[in-house]
Design an enzyme around this catalytic site. Structure first.
Site, PDB file in Angstrom:
ATOM      1  N   SER A  96     -11.416   6.318 -20.146  1.00  0.00           N
ATOM      2  CA  SER A  96     -12.553   5.493 -19.730  1.00  0.00           C
ATOM      3  C   SER A  96     -13.563   6.403 -19.054  1.00  0.00           C
ATOM      4  O   SER A  96     -13.340   6.873 -17.934  1.00  0.00           O
ATOM      5  CB  SER A  96     -12.096   4.390 -18.766  1.00  0.00           C
ATOM      6  OG  SER A  96     -11.207   3.507 -19.403  1.00  0.00           O
ATOM      7  N   LYS A 171     -15.803  -1.233 -22.203  1.00  0.00           N
ATOM      8  CA  LYS A 171     -14.784  -1.021 -21.173  1.00  0.00           C
ATOM      9  C   LYS A 171     -15.379  -1.177 -19.782  1.00  0.00           C
ATOM     10  O   LYS A 171     -14.757  -1.752 -18.881  1.00  0.00           O
ATOM     11  CB  LYS A 171     -14.150   0.363 -21.320  1.00  0.00           C
ATOM     12  CG  LYS A 171     -13.128   0.717 -20.240  1.00  0.00           C
ATOM     13  CD  LYS A 171     -11.985  -0.288 -20.179  1.00  0.00           C
ATOM     14  CE  LYS A 171     -11.052  -0.040 -18.982  1.00  0.00           C
ATOM     15  NZ  LYS A 171     -10.241   1.175 -19.116  1.00  0.00           N
ATOM     16  N   LYS A 239     -13.689   4.599 -10.050  1.00  0.00           N
ATOM     17  CA  LYS A 239     -14.393   5.443 -11.009  1.00  0.00           C
ATOM     18  C   LYS A 239     -15.117   4.607 -12.047  1.00  0.00           C
ATOM     19  O   LYS A 239     -16.287   4.847 -12.371  1.00  0.00           O
ATOM     20  CB  LYS A 239     -13.392   6.396 -11.665  1.00  0.00           C
ATOM     21  CG  LYS A 239     -13.983   7.329 -12.722  1.00  0.00           C
ATOM     22  CD  LYS A 239     -13.740   6.835 -14.138  1.00  0.00           C
ATOM     23  CE  LYS A 239     -12.269   6.825 -14.480  1.00  0.00           C
ATOM     24  NZ  LYS A 239     -12.045   6.405 -15.883  1.00  0.00           N
TER      25      LYS A 239
END
Length: 295
Positions: A96, A171, A239
């Site tokens: 990701s 995502k 993140k």
């Protein structure tokens, strides 16, 4: 039999690689990034010393590493994947990372003649183990169709979202929704508990109504029991939300609730919880309420 170089065998990558091996594919690991899983090596996986060497042996190169800089390093550093690519190979980045950088990486990979798919996943460690991951793919229809049998071994809900970068955009959107759901469930359980209700019973009641969700089902139980061993660490969700917030700033989009969720994750880190499961966001809300639902 397909030969797959699999780079990044952590909490998610290892079970994903194991499912590919169980399906009959030949795996190649490197020992440059982390130690190759001994049990998979014992079952026939090869080990080499660089991404370039792994790529030379492979039809597909799957990356499952923590963040954008690691993907760039694996692909383009000295002895990296790109140095051994040709038109017979496909890179699949299941990490990701930044959608913007993904487009750059894809363009550079395609200059070698190879195909590139960005295919981040959702479902956590449980989904990786059970091969029930949601896989969001960006790339060409041809490359997707060719790689689909590999995705079918690792996941169940598999969709081509668009061109390169679209998988990573999807995502990021997923992580916004998950974080806000975690925040909502945590706030509801803290409210219910402090008001004198049994949070476990409240959760059970809500599972039968419109408020039901996978987060309420899985993470609500974690919150009630206080079991915060990581399936997906807070630091990794931070993140992902940072990708959302920096992307939103570049697009001129306001994400006020995403910012709120990130602030709560930051508070968990201040409590020493960067390695906790992301369901432990409730610990920050409990701290604000001066009340634990597990009294």
């Amino acid at each position: 039999m397909t030969t797959i170089a699999f780079i990044g065998t952590g909490i998610m990558g290892k079970p994903m690689a194991e499912n590919l091996q169980k399906a009959g594919h030949q795996l190649v690991f490197t020992d440059h990034y982390n130690e190759a899983p001994a049990d998979l090596v014992a079952n026939g996986a090869q080990v080499v010393h660089s991404p370039k060497a792994a790529t030379e042996l492979a039809d597909y190169i799957i990356l499952m590493v923590p963040n954008t800089p690691q993907v760039e390093e694996v692909l383009f550093a000295e002895n990296g994947v790109a140095q051994a690519l040709d038109a017979s190979k496909t890179v699949i980045d299941m990490s990701s990372i930044s959608p913007i950088e993904t487009k750059t990486f894809a363009a550079k990979v395609k200059e070698t003649g190879a195909e590139y798919l960005d295919a981040p996943v959702s479902g956590g460690e449980v989904g990786a183990i059970n091969a029930t991951l949601t896989i969001m793919v960006g790339g060409s229809e041809t490359a997707f169709a060719q790689a689909k049998p590999l995705f079918d071994v690792m996941g169940q809900n598999i969709n081509l979202v668009g061109d390169n970068g679209a998988g990573q955009v999807c995502k990021v959107a997923n992580q916004i929704i998950v974080a806000l759901n975690i925040e909502a469930v945590a706030e509801a359980l803290v409210f219910a508990s402090k008001a004198g209700a049994d949070p476990a019973r409240v959760r059970e009641a809500l599972l039968g109504g419109f408020a039901n969700s996978k987060v309420l089902e899985v993470h609500g139980e974690r919150m009630v029991k206080g079991t915060f061993e990581p399936g997906f660490r807070i630091q990794l969700h931070q993140k992902d939300l940072n990708l959302a917030l920096t992307g939103a700033e570049a697009l001129g989009v306001s994400l006020p609730n995403t910012r709120s969720a990130q602030n709560l994750f930051d508070a968990c880190v201040q409590l020493g919880g960067e390695g906790w499961d992301h369901s432990a966001m409730i610990r920050a809300i409990e701290e604000l309420a001066n009340h634990s639902i597990r009294q």
